[in-house]
Design an enzyme around this catalytic site. Sequence first.
Site, mmCIF file in Angstrom:
data_model
loop_
_atom_site.group_PDB
_atom_site.id
_atom_site.type_symbol
_atom_site.label_atom_id
_atom_site.label_comp_id
_atom_site.label_asym_id
_atom_site.label_seq_id
_atom_site.Cartn_x
_atom_site.Cartn_y
_atom_site.Cartn_z
ATOM 1 N N ASP A 144 0.686 -1.368 0.159
ATOM 2 C CA ASP A 144 0.054 0.008 -0.069
ATOM 3 C C ASP A 144 0.876 1.283 0.053
ATOM 4 O O ASP A 144 0.672 2.214 -0.702
ATOM 5 C CB ASP A 144 -0.846 0.133 1.422
ATOM 6 C CG ASP A 144 -2.079 -0.972 1.119
ATOM 7 O OD1 ASP A 144 -2.032 -1.871 0.181
ATOM 8 O OD2 ASP A 144 -2.895 -1.257 2.187
ATOM 9 N N ARG A 169 20.558 -18.723 -0.575
ATOM 10 C CA ARG A 169 19.136 -18.525 -1.020
ATOM 11 C C ARG A 169 18.934 -18.533 -2.471
ATOM 12 O O ARG A 169 17.998 -19.535 -2.847
ATOM 13 C CB ARG A 169 18.552 -17.488 -0.299
ATOM 14 C CG ARG A 169 17.422 -17.806 0.686
ATOM 15 C CD ARG A 169 16.919 -16.529 1.660
ATOM 16 N NE ARG A 169 17.024 -16.663 2.790
ATOM 17 C CZ ARG A 169 16.608 -15.897 3.867
ATOM 18 N NH1 ARG A 169 16.122 -14.595 3.510
ATOM 19 N NH2 ARG A 169 16.840 -16.100 5.010
ATOM 20 N N GLU A 196 10.836 -2.524 5.010
ATOM 21 C CA GLU A 196 10.795 -3.348 3.749
ATOM 22 C C GLU A 196 10.129 -2.458 2.629
ATOM 23 O O GLU A 196 10.317 -2.876 1.380
ATOM 24 C CB GLU A 196 9.955 -4.501 3.850
ATOM 25 C CG GLU A 196 10.165 -5.506 2.901
ATOM 26 C CD GLU A 196 9.663 -6.993 3.372
ATOM 27 O OE1 GLU A 196 9.619 -7.479 4.487
ATOM 28 O OE2 GLU A 196 9.539 -7.713 2.280
ATOM 29 N N SER A 240 17.478 -7.516 7.454
ATOM 30 C CA SER A 240 16.305 -6.560 7.064
ATOM 31 C C SER A 240 15.976 -6.051 8.283
ATOM 32 O O SER A 240 15.482 -4.582 8.429
ATOM 33 C CB SER A 240 15.251 -7.269 6.371
ATOM 34 O OG SER A 240 14.625 -8.295 7.286
ATOM 35 N N LEU A 241 16.016 -6.512 9.461
ATOM 36 C CA LEU A 241 15.775 -5.834 10.698
ATOM 37 C C LEU A 241 16.550 -4.904 11.148
ATOM 38 O O LEU A 241 16.503 -3.796 11.632
ATOM 39 C CB LEU A 241 15.393 -7.011 11.798
ATOM 40 C CG LEU A 241 14.375 -8.055 11.589
ATOM 41 C CD1 LEU A 241 14.096 -9.014 12.541
ATOM 42 C CD2 LEU A 241 12.856 -7.146 11.348
HETATM 43 C C1 LIG Z 1 8.537 -15.500 8.078
HETATM 44 C C2 LIG Z 1 9.521 -14.496 8.071
HETATM 45 C C3 LIG Z 1 10.745 -14.558 8.693
HETATM 46 C C4 LIG Z 1 11.603 -13.550 8.674
HETATM 47 N N1 LIG Z 1 12.953 -13.705 9.323
HETATM 48 C C5 LIG Z 1 13.689 -12.563 9.498
HETATM 49 C C6 LIG Z 1 14.837 -12.479 10.158
HETATM 50 O O1 LIG Z 1 14.974 -13.658 10.796
HETATM 51 N N2 LIG Z 1 15.729 -11.534 10.180
HETATM 52 C C7 LIG Z 1 15.401 -10.365 9.363
HETATM 53 O O2 LIG Z 1 16.112 -9.541 9.594
HETATM 54 N N3 LIG Z 1 14.348 -10.235 8.831
HETATM 55 C C8 LIG Z 1 13.344 -11.419 8.790
HETATM 56 N N4 LIG Z 1 12.296 -11.439 7.837
HETATM 57 C C9 LIG Z 1 12.127 -10.209 7.315
HETATM 58 C C10 LIG Z 1 11.461 -8.814 8.323
HETATM 59 O O3 LIG Z 1 10.545 -9.593 9.130
HETATM 60 C C11 LIG Z 1 10.682 -7.954 7.441
HETATM 61 O O4 LIG Z 1 11.315 -7.546 6.444
HETATM 62 C C12 LIG Z 1 10.296 -6.974 8.656
HETATM 63 O O5 LIG Z 1 9.291 -7.150 9.695
HETATM 64 C C13 LIG Z 1 9.633 -5.706 7.718
HETATM 65 O O6 LIG Z 1 9.177 -4.843 8.790
HETATM 66 P P1 LIG Z 1 8.443 -3.545 8.413
HETATM 67 O O7 LIG Z 1 8.385 -2.535 9.859
HETATM 68 O O8 LIG Z 1 8.994 -2.817 7.330
HETATM 69 O O9 LIG Z 1 7.012 -3.986 7.985
HETATM 70 P P2 LIG Z 1 5.748 -4.789 8.861
HETATM 71 O O10 LIG Z 1 6.379 -5.420 9.985
HETATM 72 O O11 LIG Z 1 5.254 -5.838 7.639
HETATM 73 O O12 LIG Z 1 4.751 -3.691 9.170
HETATM 74 C C14 LIG Z 1 4.157 -2.990 8.175
HETATM 75 C C15 LIG Z 1 2.871 -2.468 9.089
HETATM 76 O O13 LIG Z 1 2.010 -1.560 8.288
HETATM 77 C C16 LIG Z 1 0.805 -1.626 8.411
HETATM 78 N N5 LIG Z 1 0.084 -1.239 7.101
HETATM 79 C C17 LIG Z 1 0.293 -1.696 5.973
HETATM 80 N N6 LIG Z 1 -0.467 -1.375 4.822
HETATM 81 C C18 LIG Z 1 -1.122 -0.350 5.598
HETATM 82 C C19 LIG Z 1 -2.420 0.591 5.454
HETATM 83 N N7 LIG Z 1 -2.702 0.651 4.107
HETATM 84 N N8 LIG Z 1 -2.823 1.505 6.486
HETATM 85 C C20 LIG Z 1 -2.186 1.414 7.576
HETATM 86 N N9 LIG Z 1 -1.204 0.464 7.926
HETATM 87 C C21 LIG Z 1 -0.901 -0.465 7.052
HETATM 88 C C22 LIG Z 1 0.638 -3.063 8.545
HETATM 89 O O14 LIG Z 1 -0.427 -3.629 9.354
HETATM 90 C C23 LIG Z 1 2.139 -3.444 9.484
HETATM 91 O O15 LIG Z 1 1.862 -3.290 10.880
HETATM 92 C C24 LIG Z 1 11.333 -12.391 7.873
HETATM 93 C C25 LIG Z 1 10.265 -12.132 7.201
HETATM 94 C C26 LIG Z 1 9.028 -13.380 7.364
HETATM 95 C C27 LIG Z 1 7.710 -13.046 6.577
#
Ligand SMILES: Cc1cc2nc3c(=O)[nH]c(=O)nc-3n(C[C@H](O)[C@H](O)[C@H](O)COP(=O)(O)OP(=O)(O)OC[C@H]3O[C@@H](n4cnc5c(N)ncnc54)[C@H](O)[C@@H]3O)c2cc1C
Length: 299
Positions: free
Chosen positions: A22, A90, A175, A191-192
């Site tokens: 989004d 990977r 991300e 990524s974290l």
């Molecule tokens: C199974 C799995 C295992 C992983 N393991 C690892 C690991 O071991 N180490 C590592 O570094 N990375 C890992 N990753 C990747 C990492 O977890 C993600 O890249 C990271 O969590 C992304 O964080 P973020 O805050 O960018 O997004 P997210 O944590 O996805 O948060 C996005 C937020 O935005 C909100 N949102 C989205 N669209 C809207 C909207 N239109 N309006 C309002 N709110 C919205 C969502 O509800 C959510 O709360 C893993 C990913 C997965 C799926």
Amino acid sequence: MATGGIGRVYEYTTNSAIATGDGISMAYDMGADIKNLSYVQFHPTAFNNRHTRECFLISEAVRGEGAYLLNCHGERFMHNYDDRLELAPRDVVSHSIVHESRKQNSTEFYLDITHKDSEFLKNRFPMIYKNLLDQGFDLTKDRVPIFPCQHYLMGGINVDRNAQTKIRGMYAVGECSHTGVHGNNRLASNSLLEALVFSRQAANHIAANLDSVPDSFAEHVFETNEDKPLIPKGIRTEVRRIMQESAFVIPDKEAAVRGFERVKELRNLIHSENFCRNTDYVEANSLVTVAYLILREII
Ligand SMILES: Cc1cc2nc3c(=O)[nH]c(=O)nc-3n(C[C@H](O)[C@H](O)[C@H](O)COP(=O)(O)OP(=O)(O)OC[C@H]3O[C@@H](n4cnc5c(N)ncnc54)[C@H](O)[C@@H]3O)c2cc1C
């Protein structure tokens, strides 16, 4: 923007239901630079039941402890693709599985670690062991069906070192952002780290520049069009099918060209008609925009 990834634009992903891109779609519509959206990482060993869109991940550590990858005949095959066998990175393992899948004309693949001590496996992988048991597989006795699926987006809303986008006052972190630090092949767990580092950069930059924030910003009114018709059903399903066919692990250029034309039509439809802008509309619009941006880079 901190809206996460785009996994839901594929049929199978490790990402949760919110990963519809989004923020990326909104930033694109506002004129931000979107960079390298086709840099998508596919995890090689997602649990493959092909019934649920969200695939449960079987960590690389299982291969690290000596698990074998097997094709539909129960044969190891990685020696045909890379000297590092199951311990190749990977992207190499995902590519190898897809090549082997084409060679064998089958998507049946397994991860097998039954040759290791069962108590060791239960202690070393308690969560994976439990999750697989819930799905009817005993890691210590059964081969586990796996296949690659979408996992992570390296591209996104382009930002500088302070997480600033090209749009004044808009920052992007996590991300949904493209910082460039991952190139086209993120290393596990980075990524974290990236999300934390660039969020801090953004916070510091915002704090240091509060004085220059304008008193008011241009107001954007979002019309919900509640009395208008709903978007046609099936757009999201069609986009996922197109992306799975044309941009999965090893892109298929011909399918991508066809897919791009269709995605353009869907995008025009969504934008030209006056539809009710409910959640379905917003998500369909995001997926179509994300697919459009990925395929545009591939073709
Ligand atoms: C199974 C799995 C295992 C992983 N393991 C690892 C690991 O071991 N180490 C590592 O570094 N990375 C890992 N990753 C990747 C990492 O977890 C993600 O890249 C990271 O969590 C992304 O964080 P973020 O805050 O960018 O997004 P997210 O944590 O996805 O948060 C996005 C937020 O935005 C909100 N949102 C989205 N669209 C809207 C909207 N239109 N309006 C309002 N709110 C919205 C969502 O509800 C959510 O709360 C893993 C990913 C997965 C799926």
